[in-house]
Design a protein around this motif. Sequence first.
Motif, mmCIF file in Angstrom:
data_model
loop_
_atom_site.group_PDB
_atom_site.id
_atom_site.type_symbol
_atom_site.label_atom_id
_atom_site.label_comp_id
_atom_site.label_asym_id
_atom_site.label_seq_id
_atom_site.Cartn_x
_atom_site.Cartn_y
_atom_site.Cartn_z
ATOM 1 N N LEU A 127 51.439 39.335 41.758
ATOM 2 C CA LEU A 127 50.677 38.533 40.804
ATOM 3 C C LEU A 127 49.269 39.086 40.623
ATOM 4 O O LEU A 127 48.764 39.175 39.494
ATOM 5 C CB LEU A 127 50.620 37.078 41.276
ATOM 6 N N LEU A 128 48.614 39.452 41.705
ATOM 7 C CA LEU A 128 47.265 39.998 41.605
ATOM 8 C C LEU A 128 47.249 41.309 40.828
ATOM 9 O O LEU A 128 46.272 41.618 40.119
ATOM 10 C CB LEU A 128 46.681 40.219 43.001
ATOM 11 N N ARG A 129 48.318 42.095 40.928
ATOM 12 C CA ARG A 129 48.385 43.381 40.226
ATOM 13 C C ARG A 129 48.524 43.192 38.704
ATOM 14 O O ARG A 129 48.310 44.150 37.947
ATOM 15 C CB ARG A 129 49.560 44.198 40.746
ATOM 16 N N GLN A 130 48.851 41.993 38.250
ATOM 17 C CA GLN A 130 49.003 41.768 36.809
ATOM 18 C C GLN A 130 47.665 41.803 36.067
ATOM 19 O O GLN A 130 47.641 41.980 34.846
ATOM 20 C CB GLN A 130 49.692 40.427 36.568
ATOM 21 N N PHE A 131 46.578 41.627 36.791
ATOM 22 C CA PHE A 131 45.260 41.647 36.148
ATOM 23 C C PHE A 131 44.811 43.087 35.964
ATOM 24 O O PHE A 131 44.864 43.894 36.898
ATOM 25 C CB PHE A 131 44.256 40.886 37.016
ATOM 26 N N ALA A 170 40.354 26.929 36.653
ATOM 27 C CA ALA A 170 41.330 27.694 35.883
ATOM 28 C C ALA A 170 41.904 26.847 34.751
ATOM 29 O O ALA A 170 42.074 27.330 33.618
ATOM 30 C CB ALA A 170 42.445 28.192 36.805
ATOM 31 N N ASP A 171 42.176 25.580 35.023
ATOM 32 C CA ASP A 171 42.691 24.688 33.978
ATOM 33 C C ASP A 171 41.659 24.487 32.868
ATOM 34 O O ASP A 171 42.013 24.403 31.678
ATOM 35 C CB ASP A 171 43.076 23.338 34.578
ATOM 36 N N GLU A 172 40.376 24.383 33.259
ATOM 37 C CA GLU A 172 39.320 24.245 32.258
ATOM 38 C C GLU A 172 39.288 25.462 31.335
ATOM 39 O O GLU A 172 39.137 25.324 30.104
ATOM 40 C CB GLU A 172 37.963 24.080 32.939
ATOM 41 N N ARG A 184 41.398 34.016 30.393
ATOM 42 C CA ARG A 184 42.684 33.322 30.382
ATOM 43 C C ARG A 184 43.690 34.003 31.316
ATOM 44 O O ARG A 184 44.450 33.331 32.019
ATOM 45 C CB ARG A 184 43.247 33.271 28.953
ATOM 46 N N GLU A 185 43.680 35.321 31.319
ATOM 47 C CA GLU A 185 44.598 36.043 32.194
ATOM 48 C C GLU A 185 44.265 35.769 33.659
ATOM 49 O O GLU A 185 45.160 35.555 34.487
ATOM 50 C CB GLU A 185 44.535 37.545 31.901
ATOM 51 N N ALA A 186 42.968 35.760 33.990
ATOM 52 C CA ALA A 186 42.561 35.435 35.355
ATOM 53 C C ALA A 186 43.005 34.026 35.725
ATOM 54 O O ALA A 186 43.500 33.784 36.837
ATOM 55 C CB ALA A 186 41.045 35.577 35.501
#
Length: 334
Positions: A127-131, A170-172, A184-186
């Motif tokens: 998941l972290l590598r997706q950024f 993150a929701d905000e 948004r990706e983060a």
Amino acid sequence: MGKHERGWVEATEKLTAQLANDAEPDGDLEAEGRPDLAEALADRIRADFPDRTAVRHAGNSYDSLGDLIVESDGGSETFLEAKFVASGGTRANLGQDTLTQFDLFEDATAWSDFREEIGFPEDREALLRQFDDYPDDVRDWSYKSAVYDRAKHLKNVLDVSRGQNTGSRADEVLADPDATETEREAARIVNAILELDREEKLAYFDHLREAEQNPRNVETFAHLIVCGYHTADALREHFDTDLDEIKRLLENDSYRLYEVDKNSGTVSVENPSELLAGFEWADTRVEIPEDGTSVSVVTGPPGNRRRVLNIAYNWKNKFQGIQTPSMNVFVPEA
């Protein structure tokens, strides 16, 4: 606690006994310990035990229940466990594997091993590598802190303020029409890791639910926590031998927990016998909910169940699923 801290704590305890006995304080102890905290604690002991005949230090061995022993008229003794604490916090912050380490669950896998077995670290890394927008100084995956540094960068991208819940932030961001695609990706990755962590904890609770429990060990753990034994070393030294003695002291109202704030010198007192009043200690066990990331120690017959402790499985640093897995322990009545 470390060797240095143990040294000043023991000196402060000994100095407290001298002051509570109205004796001339030892200069070496004043130099080694905290005279301000010793005076505050001695003042409270003098006020709480006006009929005392002597206060003595129990020694720095875990063999003794309590750090200080107050002798009173008639030969009675009250054991005092002295804790020098920072402001705030939970009842105890314990290692992630404490419940299996002390065999509250028999033949259960430790939380740390369970995560490895189900591939949690690899899923988190994926998941972290997706950024794609990490700075150059945190792109190397070969060093130990790579996961922590990437999670920290994601928090920076989200502009998480001090004390703010990362998931809420993150929701905000995801609800903000003006948020950038990088933000948004983060936010999406943070939320995915939080969900991964939650699913892993629920899977672990399913595993614990299938394991046999040792009621004696559960009861011992609960008593030791309520009575102030909040480190693995203290639990280990007392775990095998002292439950009956602690219960005897509680039944005789002969045990107190004194907490001294290291910053303000404020002294608070808890009477564990009052916290545990009315507990029948029948069918003592760890209760595991179907949903949620906390468990509870409960006791008593059906129809009169009492909650003794709440235990939250938690990650102390960055955000859930990232760094420093631990257990936070709370006493509901406290």
